[in-house]
Design a protein around this motif. Sequence first.
Motif, PDB file in Angstrom:
ATOM      1  N   ALA A 178      -0.992  -1.326  -0.044  1.00 53.46           N
ATOM      2  CA  ALA A 178      -1.496  -0.325  -0.984  1.00 53.46           C
ATOM      3  C   ALA A 178      -2.170   0.838  -0.250  1.00 53.46           C
ATOM      4  O   ALA A 178      -2.061   1.999  -0.676  1.00 53.46           O
ATOM      5  N   PHE A 179      -2.854   0.534   0.839  1.00 52.86           N
ATOM      6  CA  PHE A 179      -3.501   1.583   1.633  1.00 52.86           C
ATOM      7  C   PHE A 179      -2.465   2.534   2.217  1.00 52.86           C
ATOM      8  O   PHE A 179      -2.640   3.762   2.184  1.00 52.86           O
ATOM      9  N   ARG A 180      -1.370   1.989   2.735  1.00 51.98           N
ATOM     10  CA  ARG A 180      -0.312   2.857   3.285  1.00 51.98           C
ATOM     11  C   ARG A 180       0.251   3.780   2.210  1.00 51.98           C
ATOM     12  O   ARG A 180       0.467   4.975   2.435  1.00 51.98           O
ATOM     13  N   TRP A 209       4.878   4.703   9.852  1.00 48.27           N
ATOM     14  CA  TRP A 209       3.949   4.297   8.808  1.00 48.27           C
ATOM     15  C   TRP A 209       3.673   2.795   8.832  1.00 48.27           C
ATOM     16  O   TRP A 209       2.599   2.346   8.431  1.00 48.27           O
ATOM     17  N   SER A 210       4.602   2.016   9.312  1.00 43.93           N
ATOM     18  CA  SER A 210       4.404   0.558   9.340  1.00 43.93           C
ATOM     19  C   SER A 210       3.264   0.143  10.271  1.00 43.93           C
ATOM     20  O   SER A 210       2.757  -0.973  10.186  1.00 43.93           O
ATOM     21  N   GLN A 211       2.873   1.048  11.172  1.00 41.81           N
ATOM     22  CA  GLN A 211       1.797   0.750  12.122  1.00 41.81           C
ATOM     23  C   GLN A 211       0.406   0.934  11.510  1.00 41.81           C
ATOM     24  O   GLN A 211      -0.596   0.487  12.071  1.00 41.81           O
ATOM     25  N   VAL A 212       0.332   1.572  10.356  1.00 43.90           N
ATOM     26  CA  VAL A 212      -0.956   1.900   9.737  1.00 43.90           C
ATOM     27  C   VAL A 212      -1.386   0.743   8.836  1.00 43.90           C
ATOM     28  O   VAL A 212      -0.611   0.276   8.003  1.00 43.90           O
ATOM     29  N   ASN A 213      -2.611   0.284   9.019  1.00 45.51           N
ATOM     30  CA  ASN A 213      -3.101  -0.814   8.181  1.00 45.51           C
ATOM     31  C   ASN A 213      -4.588  -0.656   7.901  1.00 45.51           C
ATOM     32  O   ASN A 213      -5.220   0.309   8.346  1.00 45.51           O
ATOM     33  N   ALA A 214      -5.128  -1.593   7.147  1.00 39.95           N
ATOM     34  CA  ALA A 214      -6.548  -1.562   6.804  1.00 39.95           C
ATOM     35  C   ALA A 214      -7.396  -1.714   8.057  1.00 39.95           C
ATOM     36  O   ALA A 214      -7.015  -2.438   8.985  1.00 39.95           O
ATOM     37  N   PRO A 215      -8.553  -1.048   8.108  1.00 41.30           N
ATOM     38  CA  PRO A 215      -9.381  -1.075   9.323  1.00 41.30           C
ATOM     39  C   PRO A 215     -10.198  -2.360   9.438  1.00 41.30           C
ATOM     40  O   PRO A 215     -11.418  -2.363   9.313  1.00 41.30           O
ATOM     41  N   ALA A 216      -9.487  -3.478   9.665  1.00 39.12           N
ATOM     42  CA  ALA A 216     -10.180  -4.751   9.867  1.00 39.12           C
ATOM     43  C   ALA A 216     -11.029  -4.675  11.133  1.00 39.12           C
ATOM     44  O   ALA A 216     -10.898  -3.753  11.942  1.00 39.12           O
ATOM     45  N   GLN A 217     -11.876  -5.658  11.322  1.00 41.77           N
ATOM     46  CA  GLN A 217     -12.864  -5.607  12.389  1.00 41.77           C
ATOM     47  C   GLN A 217     -12.197  -5.552  13.765  1.00 41.77           C
ATOM     48  O   GLN A 217     -11.452  -6.444  14.149  1.00 41.77           O
ATOM     49  N   PRO A 218     -12.449  -4.491  14.552  1.00 42.17           N
ATOM     50  CA  PRO A 218     -11.832  -4.362  15.882  1.00 42.17           C
ATOM     51  C   PRO A 218     -12.683  -5.034  16.956  1.00 42.17           C
ATOM     52  O   PRO A 218     -13.724  -5.639  16.657  1.00 42.17           O
ATOM     53  N   ARG A 219     -12.268  -4.879  18.203  1.00 45.75           N
ATOM     54  CA  ARG A 219     -13.006  -5.482  19.314  1.00 45.75           C
ATOM     55  C   ARG A 219     -14.415  -4.902  19.407  1.00 45.75           C
ATOM     56  O   ARG A 219     -15.387  -5.620  19.602  1.00 45.75           O
ATOM     57  N   LEU A 228     -13.536   5.954   6.699  1.00 48.68           N
ATOM     58  CA  LEU A 228     -13.910   6.772   5.547  1.00 48.68           C
ATOM     59  C   LEU A 228     -12.790   6.792   4.517  1.00 48.68           C
ATOM     60  O   LEU A 228     -13.036   6.633   3.309  1.00 48.68           O
ATOM     61  N   ASP A 229     -11.559   6.967   4.972  1.00 44.99           N
ATOM     62  CA  ASP A 229     -10.429   6.940   4.035  1.00 44.99           C
ATOM     63  C   ASP A 229     -10.285   5.575   3.365  1.00 44.99           C
ATOM     64  O   ASP A 229      -9.855   5.487   2.205  1.00 44.99           O
ATOM     65  N   TYR A 230     -10.657   4.503   4.073  1.00 44.47           N
ATOM     66  CA  TYR A 230     -10.556   3.182   3.447  1.00 44.47           C
ATOM     67  C   TYR A 230     -11.594   3.021   2.345  1.00 44.47           C
ATOM     68  O   TYR A 230     -11.318   2.384   1.319  1.00 44.47           O
TER      69      TYR A 230
END
Length: 690
Positions: A178-180, A209-219, A228-230
């Motif tokens: 949905a975010f994409r 576009w397939s590389q874009v996803n929700a900003p889950a917790q990174p390292r 912000l967009d999320y």
Amino acid sequence: MTSEHSASTSQHRFKPLHARLGGIAYGGDYNPEQWPREVWNDDVRLMKEAGVNLVTLAVFSWSRLETADGVYDFGWLDDIMDLLHANGIGVDLATPDAVPPAWLIAQHPDILPVLADGSTFGFGSRQHFDVSHPAYREKSLAMAEKMGERYAGHPGLCMWHVNNEYGPVSYGPHADRAFRTWLQEKYCNLEDLNRAWSTDVWGQVYSDWSQVNAPAQPRTWSNPSRRLDYHRFTSDSMLAHFKAERDILRRHTPDLPIVTNFMRFYKNNDYWAWAAEEDAAALDIYPDPREEDAHVAAALNFDLMRSLRRGQPWLVMEQATGAVSQWSVNVSKLPGKMRLGSYQAIAQGADSILFFQWRQAKGGTERFHSGMVNHAGPNTRVFREVCELGRELKGLAAITGTRATAKVALVFDWDCWWALELGNSPRSDLSYPQEVLRLYRPFFDANIPVDFVDTKADLSQYSLVVLPATYLLTDRAAQNVEDYVAGGGRLVVSYLSGIVDQDNTIRLGGYPGALRNVLGAWSEEMHPLAGEGEAVKLTTADGGTASADYWTEHLHTTTAEVVASYASGRLAGMPAVTRNTFGRGTATYLSARVDDAFLEELLSAERAAAGIRPELDVPLGVQVRRRTGNGRSFLFVLNHNDAPASVNVGSGGTDGITGARVTGTVELAANGVLVLQETSTDNETLTTGR
């Protein structure tokens, strides 16, 4: 912004509601499914005794209304709807999709939200859904359709209540997709997304576009523009679900109001966007009884609710009679505080006083959350106070539909909130609501009504506008501020305003980038004060002294005059507070967090210069508000002190609670309330306020 047509239509829906209820809506959430049927008749008898005219049903009832997939049981709800209507009590009927039932989760376990760290939100609480999940959306909309079909013609139905306290954020695969889609609609192509997100920083460039996803917790840290967009996506996707349910219910009941309930200082949803899609703003408000000044933060939230639909009366959808189980120490409200808080909400524009909940639960998580009828039953102080308030509100029916107005506006904007609190900033411990509250309080203490506006609002109707840490400003919003001041407005801006654009990208050329021109000043460097209790001294242009802590800036003036300078620390001799003439108006800049006394003095001078004065001269802790309309004027005088207070009400009016004539000096009891219906007569008998 709410259109005139939308606002007019919403008011048209509420007028017959309040006429039907006999004035102010009074009652709360009722959960009859938690109690044996023999209790229901007793409940209705007690509701009538308490003056209840509206109850909310079915908020958490999905598992009882749809016992298995496609197996519906509305019989019990029919019975309680009929019983309430037969006793003159209206129903605010809720769609129950805040609590997807266990059988639905068993069928589709991926309805449960995925947290940022990859863990899954478990079953057993509420709001346990990813709003992007197709099965959740399908089943919840089917429930709305069933309820709309069944109850559209029921004579007891007064209003719809969609879901409950929308809020869960998910980072799972359904949210990803949905975010994409949301991003593709916003940016159209990856080039524009990469530019907006500054993805060349740390090599985050997307090529598909397939590389874009929700900003889950990174390292470590995550791209702030992406996050912000999320935030924006999350609010939009929940709002889209609300609108889908609303449209189903509207088709069945075009003349009934439809709302959902907002929460105090709630970050996940942009309530400006949400309120424009509802018939009224509705608030769940639970001040902590342990906080002596909790009524000030409550007042801010009340003014925000009134402002969300440009002054239209709003609804208290939930409050507590006493103890609130969410606090770590579950302190009950002292006698009189529930009544005082209720009148405070009405004074600031509310047309309802509703509680969570009618009967205190004997089991479950909220079993120690107070009710209108508590565990001890009706022979209690709380129920006597509930009944007294219900009797009083019946005599104040003429207040419904009246409005409160203000000549001061404070900006409160969710984009600013989201962007400012993403971390990786000079002060990652900063709380946006607390910054807003700090600049709101001097107006509250001085009894100056305040409207809240977002950064897109028309400012021309206000004599004074305040921007508290308004971190994100679009080009259009910045121009809007300039036009306001140039046209003769007075502006006060605090630090950390105008720093980034709509993409969360720093505006170059010195801080505060978007406002340098109108402020006539710019900062070359931010200097937050890191030490605990660290402060610097200030010297004012008229020879006075003040202090600042938490935040300072290396500020230069171009066309502004210096109001106060740093007198100690590394910035000694540099400007701290400036005022600039711009067009026909003035703009004041606070580059430091000045002490409370100096802030109050500065804002007092600004409002006086703008010709803004309080309704009455009253002691500190006494709140005065006016509501007008329908050819009437009501003056509220509320004593938030735990000691009596003397107030001169001048020519006064008729006490809306007692019916007595009130003029001159009134002794207002501790936590006392006076509601005056004002008249021009000024020579009748003096009466003491309650």
